[in-house]
Scaffold this active site. Structure first.
Site, mmCIF file in Angstrom:
data_model
loop_
_atom_site.group_PDB
_atom_site.id
_atom_site.type_symbol
_atom_site.label_atom_id
_atom_site.label_comp_id
_atom_site.label_asym_id
_atom_site.label_seq_id
_atom_site.Cartn_x
_atom_site.Cartn_y
_atom_site.Cartn_z
ATOM 1 N N GLY A 12 0.845 -1.080 0.002
ATOM 2 C CA GLY A 12 0.188 -0.152 0.023
ATOM 3 C C GLY A 12 0.999 1.336 0.223
ATOM 4 O O GLY A 12 1.992 1.451 -0.571
ATOM 5 N N ILE A 14 2.614 2.947 2.456
ATOM 6 C CA ILE A 14 3.951 2.690 2.928
ATOM 7 C C ILE A 14 4.878 1.665 2.053
ATOM 8 O O ILE A 14 5.895 1.786 1.669
ATOM 9 C CB ILE A 14 4.056 2.190 4.291
ATOM 10 C CG1 ILE A 14 3.302 3.142 5.268
ATOM 11 C CG2 ILE A 14 5.428 1.975 4.932
ATOM 12 C CD1 ILE A 14 3.267 2.782 6.489
ATOM 13 N N GLY A 15 4.089 0.454 1.791
ATOM 14 C CA GLY A 15 4.836 -0.436 1.139
ATOM 15 C C GLY A 15 5.260 -0.064 -0.101
ATOM 16 O O GLY A 15 6.613 -0.320 -0.504
ATOM 17 N N ASN A 96 -6.093 -5.958 12.566
ATOM 18 C CA ASN A 96 -4.726 -6.047 12.205
ATOM 19 C C ASN A 96 -4.078 -7.128 12.932
ATOM 20 O O ASN A 96 -3.061 -7.852 12.529
ATOM 21 C CB ASN A 96 -3.990 -4.964 12.438
ATOM 22 C CG ASN A 96 -4.386 -3.677 11.667
ATOM 23 O OD1 ASN A 96 -4.956 -4.066 10.337
ATOM 24 N ND2 ASN A 96 -3.941 -2.604 11.784
ATOM 25 N N THR A 120 2.991 -2.416 11.066
ATOM 26 C CA THR A 120 1.483 -2.306 11.221
ATOM 27 C C THR A 120 0.986 -1.525 12.660
ATOM 28 O O THR A 120 1.764 -2.184 13.529
ATOM 29 C CB THR A 120 0.862 -3.576 11.025
ATOM 30 O OG1 THR A 120 1.144 -4.003 9.601
ATOM 31 C CG2 THR A 120 -0.676 -3.527 10.948
ATOM 32 N N ASN A 121 0.227 -0.946 12.629
ATOM 33 C CA ASN A 121 -0.438 -0.348 14.100
ATOM 34 C C ASN A 121 -1.336 -1.223 14.383
ATOM 35 O O ASN A 121 -2.212 -1.706 13.758
ATOM 36 C CB ASN A 121 -0.957 0.897 13.975
ATOM 37 C CG ASN A 121 0.160 2.021 14.153
ATOM 38 O OD1 ASN A 121 0.758 1.928 15.094
ATOM 39 N ND2 ASN A 121 0.018 3.099 13.312
ATOM 40 N N ARG A 152 10.492 12.841 13.647
ATOM 41 C CA ARG A 152 9.498 14.120 13.833
ATOM 42 C C ARG A 152 10.071 15.319 14.886
ATOM 43 O O ARG A 152 10.148 16.169 14.461
ATOM 44 C CB ARG A 152 8.179 13.501 14.148
ATOM 45 C CG ARG A 152 7.434 12.966 13.174
ATOM 46 C CD ARG A 152 6.178 12.150 13.602
ATOM 47 N NE ARG A 152 5.203 11.593 12.305
ATOM 48 C CZ ARG A 152 4.680 10.653 12.274
ATOM 49 N NH1 ARG A 152 4.300 10.028 13.346
ATOM 50 N NH2 ARG A 152 3.894 10.336 11.195
ATOM 51 N N HIS A 176 4.363 3.415 20.840
ATOM 52 C CA HIS A 176 4.285 4.370 19.553
ATOM 53 C C HIS A 176 2.860 4.826 19.772
ATOM 54 O O HIS A 176 1.732 4.242 19.214
ATOM 55 C CB HIS A 176 4.438 3.461 18.338
ATOM 56 C CG HIS A 176 4.159 4.567 17.256
ATOM 57 N ND1 HIS A 176 4.753 5.653 16.907
ATOM 58 C CD2 HIS A 176 3.352 4.292 16.112
ATOM 59 C CE1 HIS A 176 4.202 6.131 15.869
ATOM 60 N NE2 HIS A 176 3.351 5.196 15.272
HETATM 61 O O1 TXD Z 1 5.081 4.386 12.985
HETATM 62 C C1 TXD Z 1 4.459 3.506 12.688
HETATM 63 N N1 TXD Z 1 4.683 2.161 12.960
HETATM 64 C C2 TXD Z 1 2.986 3.769 11.843
HETATM 65 C C3 TXD Z 1 2.490 2.595 11.459
HETATM 66 C C4 TXD Z 1 3.452 4.771 10.684
HETATM 67 C C5 TXD Z 1 2.255 5.055 9.747
HETATM 68 C C6 TXD Z 1 1.384 3.885 9.539
HETATM 69 N N2 TXD Z 1 1.276 2.893 10.360
HETATM 70 C C7 TXD Z 1 0.469 1.840 9.887
HETATM 71 O O2 TXD Z 1 1.005 0.942 8.878
HETATM 72 C C8 TXD Z 1 -0.780 1.956 9.691
HETATM 73 O O3 TXD Z 1 -1.716 2.265 10.566
HETATM 74 C C9 TXD Z 1 -1.239 0.686 9.122
HETATM 75 O O4 TXD Z 1 -1.591 -0.451 10.230
HETATM 76 C C10 TXD Z 1 0.122 0.206 8.141
HETATM 77 C C11 TXD Z 1 0.162 0.226 6.752
HETATM 78 O O5 TXD Z 1 -0.079 1.778 6.408
HETATM 79 P P1 TXD Z 1 -0.357 2.082 4.991
HETATM 80 O O6 TXD Z 1 -0.678 3.466 4.928
HETATM 81 O O7 TXD Z 1 0.723 1.584 4.041
HETATM 82 O O8 TXD Z 1 -1.705 1.300 4.857
HETATM 83 P P2 TXD Z 1 -2.489 1.022 3.213
HETATM 84 O O9 TXD Z 1 -1.864 1.844 2.204
HETATM 85 O O10 TXD Z 1 -3.657 0.728 3.457
HETATM 86 O O11 TXD Z 1 -1.745 -0.344 3.020
HETATM 87 C C12 TXD Z 1 -1.876 -1.683 3.659
HETATM 88 C C13 TXD Z 1 -1.844 -2.758 2.699
HETATM 89 C C14 TXD Z 1 -2.997 -2.604 1.769
HETATM 90 O O12 TXD Z 1 -2.757 -2.731 0.409
HETATM 91 C C15 TXD Z 1 -4.067 -3.887 2.006
HETATM 92 O O13 TXD Z 1 -4.556 -4.513 0.800
HETATM 93 C C16 TXD Z 1 -2.886 -4.830 2.518
HETATM 94 O O14 TXD Z 1 -2.062 -4.032 3.456
HETATM 95 N N3 TXD Z 1 -3.267 -5.895 3.431
HETATM 96 C C17 TXD Z 1 -2.858 -7.211 3.476
HETATM 97 N N4 TXD Z 1 -1.732 -7.553 2.879
HETATM 98 C C18 TXD Z 1 -1.560 -8.893 2.973
HETATM 99 N N5 TXD Z 1 -2.058 -9.775 3.793
HETATM 100 C C19 TXD Z 1 -3.178 -9.235 4.417
HETATM 101 N N6 TXD Z 1 -4.285 -10.093 5.288
HETATM 102 C C20 TXD Z 1 -3.759 -7.805 4.307
HETATM 103 N N7 TXD Z 1 -4.609 -7.306 4.872
HETATM 104 C C21 TXD Z 1 -4.441 -5.944 4.254
#
Ligand code: TXD
Length: 319
Positions: A12, A14-15, A96, A120-121, A152, A176
């Site tokens: 997504g 971040i990925g 999550n 992941t949060n 930050r 966090h």
């Molecule tokens: O400092 C930190 N640790 C935080 C973490 C900083 C910022 C964001 N934080 C957390 O990272 C946020 O609360 C989310 O829990 C994760 C990912 O954030 P992102 O902005 O990348 O979220 P997206 O864009 O929704 O991407 C998540 C992807 C999305 O493409 C889904 O299809 C996929 O995760 N997804 C999965 N992939 C594999 N397997 C499963 N089960 C799955 N479920 C969703």
């Protein structure tokens, strides 16, 4: 020598940014994995098509099966759902946690020797759950939060002091979340601790307190502006710094969510502490001296993390 392999579970916001940064820094081949079919494949192809322009050589692929993670040296996990305005990080546990159980099983099967960085949060609970579900050694499973929170803090301080971000160092410990513990005594401009800079008239205690609060609210500030998601550029850059320290055995001293076994009086949970990351994973937990106020704040943060982990255990007793 074969290139390193970096597996990204979650393609997504971040990925995708992780993949681009890994490419630009030529850290190795990159596999993007996601359950949304087409997204990892499409982003991987788009990123590959940027490589001639940027001049990096890497194999970038997208996958919908965990098998694609086989032999990964590093796995960075962002799978799950992010916050929306008004949500706390803790509201994400229900969804999550189930994702962490799936991801942990996939890593155990296909990349058991990887260094795993959870993003992941709610981070401190999700990294604990990921470690439990994967069964990997605790020193090979860490959480990314402190590098982001301290970045930050460093940025706001550099703005306040009118100095380069390169010369501002900062420590943020604990969970966090709202109870995170920025440490002014251990944060400096070119080695000059913040309390001395207040005495030198570079800033005021009131302004410093505002900066600390803005750091604490850093995630929510961006969620409020974006409305449809949370921060992703700085989180990705922070996780890549951790991955690079492992892959290049740099032994960086970074604030990370690490598994504690008695350090700081904490045993059996993950919480943000300074640690050395090298080729063996977490090579040392740095136990800095905390004064009474800092210790009280840290213990409060540990209590908040323990509450999240207890909530996870109630949802998934098998963990
Ligand atoms: O400092 C930190 N640790 C935080 C973490 C900083 C910022 C964001 N934080 C957390 O990272 C946020 O609360 C989310 O829990 C994760 C990912 O954030 P992102 O902005 O990348 O979220 P997206 O864009 O929704 O991407 C998540 C992807 C999305 O493409 C889904 O299809 C996929 O995760 N997804 C999965 N992939 C594999 N397997 C499963 N089960 C799955 N479920 C969703």
């Amino acid at each position: 020598m074969a290139r390193s392999k970096i597996g990204l579970v979650g393609a997504g916001q971040i990925g995708g940014t992780l993949a681009f940064l890994a490419g630009l820094k030529e850290l190795g081949d990159v596999v993007l994995f996601d359950i949304v079919d087409g997204v990892p494949q499409g982003k991987a192809l788009d990123l590959a098509e940027s490589s001639p322009v940027e001049g990096f050589d890497a194999k970038l692929t997208g996958a919908s099966s965990y098998e694609a993670l086989s032999g990964a040296d590093v796995v960075i996990v962002t799978a799950g759902v992010p916050r929306k305005p008004g949500m706390s990080r803790d509201d994400l546990i229900g969804t999550n946690l189930k994702v962490m159980e799936q991801v942990g099983a996939g890593i155990a099967k296909y990349a058991p020797d990887a260094f795993v960085i959870c993003i992941t949060n709610p981070l401190d609970a999700m990294v604990w759950a990921l470690r439990e579900a994967s069964g990997l050694p605790p020193e090979k499973v860490v959480g990314m939060a402190g590098v982001l929170d301290s970045s930050r803090f460093r940025y706001f301080l550099a703005e306040e002091f009118g100095v380069s971000v390169e010369d501002v160092t900062a420590f943020v410990l604990g969970g966090h979340g709202d109870t995170m513990v920025p440490l002014p005594r251990y944060s400096t401009v070119a080695g000059v601790p913040l309390p001395d800079l207040v005495k030198m008239g570079w800033t005021t205690q009131e302004k410093l307190d505002q900066i600390i609060q803005r750091t604490r609210d850093g995630g929510a500030e961006i969620v409020g502006l974006l409305k449809t998601g949370s921060a992703f550029y700085a989180p990705a850059a922070s996780a890549i710094a951790m991955a690079e320290s492992y892959l290049k055995d740099k032994k960086r001293v970074l604030p990370i969510a690490a598994h504690l076994t008695g350090q700081y009086g904490v045993d059996g949970i993950y919480v943000g502490v300074p640690a050395v990351i090298g080729a063996a994973g977490v090579e040392r937990i740095v136990e800095i001296e905390l004064d009474d106020a800092e210790k009280a704040a840290f213990d409060k943060s540990v209590g908040a993390v323990k509450g999240l982990i207890d909530a996870c255990k109630a949802i998934a007793p098998n963990l």
